[in-house]
Write an enzyme that holds these catalytic residues in place. Structure first.
Site, mmCIF file in Angstrom:
data_model
loop_
_atom_site.group_PDB
_atom_site.id
_atom_site.type_symbol
_atom_site.label_atom_id
_atom_site.label_comp_id
_atom_site.label_asym_id
_atom_site.label_seq_id
_atom_site.Cartn_x
_atom_site.Cartn_y
_atom_site.Cartn_z
ATOM 1 N N LYS A 112 83.693 42.548 -5.368
ATOM 2 C CA LYS A 112 83.913 43.876 -5.971
ATOM 3 C C LYS A 112 82.586 44.614 -6.127
ATOM 4 C CE LYS A 112 88.225 44.490 -7.785
ATOM 5 N NZ LYS A 112 89.231 44.735 -6.981
ATOM 6 N N LYS A 200 92.943 37.268 7.674
ATOM 7 C CA LYS A 200 93.654 36.433 6.708
ATOM 8 C C LYS A 200 94.852 37.215 6.136
ATOM 9 C CE LYS A 200 93.197 34.518 2.123
ATOM 10 N NZ LYS A 200 93.225 35.144 0.852
ATOM 11 N N LYS A 203 97.850 40.316 0.499
ATOM 12 C CA LYS A 203 98.397 41.561 -0.042
ATOM 13 C C LYS A 203 97.350 42.664 0.030
ATOM 14 C CE LYS A 203 99.756 38.832 -3.046
ATOM 15 N NZ LYS A 203 100.242 37.867 -3.998
HETATM 16 P P1 ADP Z 1 96.736 37.497 -1.679
HETATM 17 O O1 ADP Z 1 95.499 37.316 -0.858
HETATM 18 O O2 ADP Z 1 97.862 37.991 -0.858
HETATM 19 O O3 ADP Z 1 96.501 38.334 -2.915
HETATM 20 P P2 ADP Z 1 96.797 35.311 -3.524
HETATM 21 O O4 ADP Z 1 95.330 35.483 -3.755
HETATM 22 O O5 ADP Z 1 97.747 35.750 -4.597
HETATM 23 O O6 ADP Z 1 97.164 36.045 -2.166
HETATM 24 O O7 ADP Z 1 97.052 33.787 -3.150
HETATM 25 C C1 ADP Z 1 97.943 32.887 -3.794
HETATM 26 C C2 ADP Z 1 97.773 31.509 -3.193
HETATM 27 O O8 ADP Z 1 98.101 31.517 -1.797
HETATM 28 C C3 ADP Z 1 96.341 30.963 -3.269
HETATM 29 O O9 ADP Z 1 96.362 29.546 -3.463
HETATM 30 C C4 ADP Z 1 95.763 31.290 -1.929
HETATM 31 O O10 ADP Z 1 94.701 30.470 -1.555
HETATM 32 C C5 ADP Z 1 96.976 31.102 -1.021
HETATM 33 N N1 ADP Z 1 96.871 32.017 0.112
HETATM 34 C C6 ADP Z 1 96.963 33.361 0.091
HETATM 35 N N2 ADP Z 1 96.816 33.901 1.308
HETATM 36 C C7 ADP Z 1 96.620 32.852 2.148
HETATM 37 C C8 ADP Z 1 96.400 32.739 3.547
HETATM 38 N N3 ADP Z 1 96.372 33.802 4.342
HETATM 39 N N4 ADP Z 1 96.220 31.512 4.058
HETATM 40 C C9 ADP Z 1 96.265 30.412 3.275
HETATM 41 N N5 ADP Z 1 96.473 30.449 1.950
HETATM 42 C C10 ADP Z 1 96.649 31.642 1.388
#
Ligand code: ADP
Ligand code: TRP
Length: 334
Positions: A112, A200, A203
């Site tokens: 950030k 990757k 969201k």
């Molecule tokens: P986002 O990046 O969509 O906000 P989160 O940070 O809420 O996702 O991730 C929730 C869980 O899912 C975490 O344990 C994170 O490491 C896993 N995760 C999220 N996106 C991925 C991805 N593209 N590949 C593997 N694991 C993921």
């Protein structure tokens, strides 16, 4: 006694395939061999979700996702973080044992700051204190329930390392093993699930595929996966294709080998590959999808499961917090 596996998911939107493959599926697989503690990290989501209706909706979506995918609320613990106030009490206590320099180095905070600086803004202009203290709350989530392992995606590794550090620091300070020192479990083949554009899946990049979509919406989403401009008859390399990368995470080895051979042979267009992906996703997630939509249509069922989960988890948290309060010298709570 079985060891404890613990993980949380933030209700920040609709759970996607990255969350499923990187976090939910590996966590559920561990329920055979571990005592499980799985929860909805709603107060972590509060660092970014500032709309009550949206938060409420997201909590139901995440809870329904866990349940639809096979989490058995009778086994282990399943609760909403905000229902266990002792976690927040512990978070404060742990923050008093956490060097500020650690928090300065936390990836989410650093990202950030870097973004703000790049656009000429003040370093801290987009950082609330919740975001800055986020790792301390996560430490409390993990240490409160004495987790041995924490299945997470690669991006969360640093957070689990912070939890290890503070556990060791605390244990050393008081000369006894008050906290279990946790370990992150990261599945190598699913550490970074690619999204529609190959980055990757996240969201934040708006490049995700929801875990549960009706067939029409799923087709539309899959249609957006970025492929190259090779013609139908050209031989293609499956290993560099975003469609295939997702396909092989769901398909059996035989299915993957067969599709890879079709790629290499030529004569197969991107539309065909995408149809194969749709079919394997429907096969894998179709039954869970029906359960998910049934739960979403009956939010009272979800609420009652979460309430029962909190009732089961809270006495454990309270007993642990009392032990910690004793050690800190503030005495048990009344
Ligand atoms: P986002 O990046 O969509 O906000 P989160 O940070 O809420 O996702 O991730 C929730 C869980 O899912 C975490 O344990 C994170 O490491 C896993 N995760 C999220 N996106 C991925 C991805 N593209 N590949 C593997 N694991 C993921
Ligand atoms: N920070 C995690 C994420 O972004 C969610 C989370 C909160 C978590 N508390 C946790 C994960 C404790 C594992 C253990 O996905």
């Amino acid at each position: 006694m079985k060891k404890i596996s613990l993980t949380g998911i933030k209700p920040t939107g609709t759970p996607h395939l990255g969350n499923y493959l990187g976090a939910i599926r590996p966590a559920l697989a561990l329920s055979e061999t571990y005592e499980t503690v799985y929860f909805i990290a709603d107060y972590h989501a509060l660092t970014t979700v500032h709309n009550g209706l949206e938060m409420h909706d997201n909590i139901h979506k995440v809870a329904a996702t866990w349940l639809a995918l096979g989490l058995d609320p009778e086994k282990g613990l399943f609760y909403k973080q905000s229902d266990i106030p002792e976690i927040f009490e512990l978070s404060w206590a742990l923050s008093c044992f956490t060097p500020k320099g650690f928090m300065n180095r936390a990836h989410a905070y650093k990202d950030k700051v870097a973004k703000s600086l790049a656009t000429g803004e003040d370093a801290d202009s987009n950082v609330n204190m919740g975001l800055f203290c986020y790792p301390c709350l996560m430490d409390a989530d993990i240490l409160m329930f004495n987790a041995d392992i924490v299945p997470v995606g690669k991006d969360q590794k640093q957070h689990v390392e912070f939890a290890r550090d503070v556990a060791l620091r605390f244990n050393k300070q008081f000369g006894k093993a008050i906290f279990t020192v946790p370990e992150a479990i990261i599945q190598e083949n699913t550490d970074v699930i690619p999204g529609l554009d190959g980055r990757k899946m996240s969201k934040s990049y708006d490049n995700y595929i929801d875990i549960f979509l009706d067939s029409k919406s799923l087709k539309k989403k899959i249609g957006k996966i970025v492929t190259n401009s090779q013609e139908m008859d050209e031989p293609k390399d499956p290993e560099i294709c975003n469609v295939f990368k997702l396909y092989k995470l769901f398909a059996s080895q035989e299915q993957s080998d067969a599709l890879a051979a079709r790629y290499r042979a030529g004569g197969m267009g991107w539309g065909h590959a995408k149809a194969e992906l749709q079919s394997v996703l429907e096969e894998h997630l179709g039954v869970a999808r029906d359960r998910y939509f049934d739960l979403i249509a009956h939010p009272e069922k979800i609420d009652s499961i979460l309430r029962a989960g909190a009732e089961k988890a809270r006495p454990i948290a309270r007993e642990n917090m009392d032990r910690i309060r004793e050690v800190l010298g503030v005495g048990k709570s009344y």
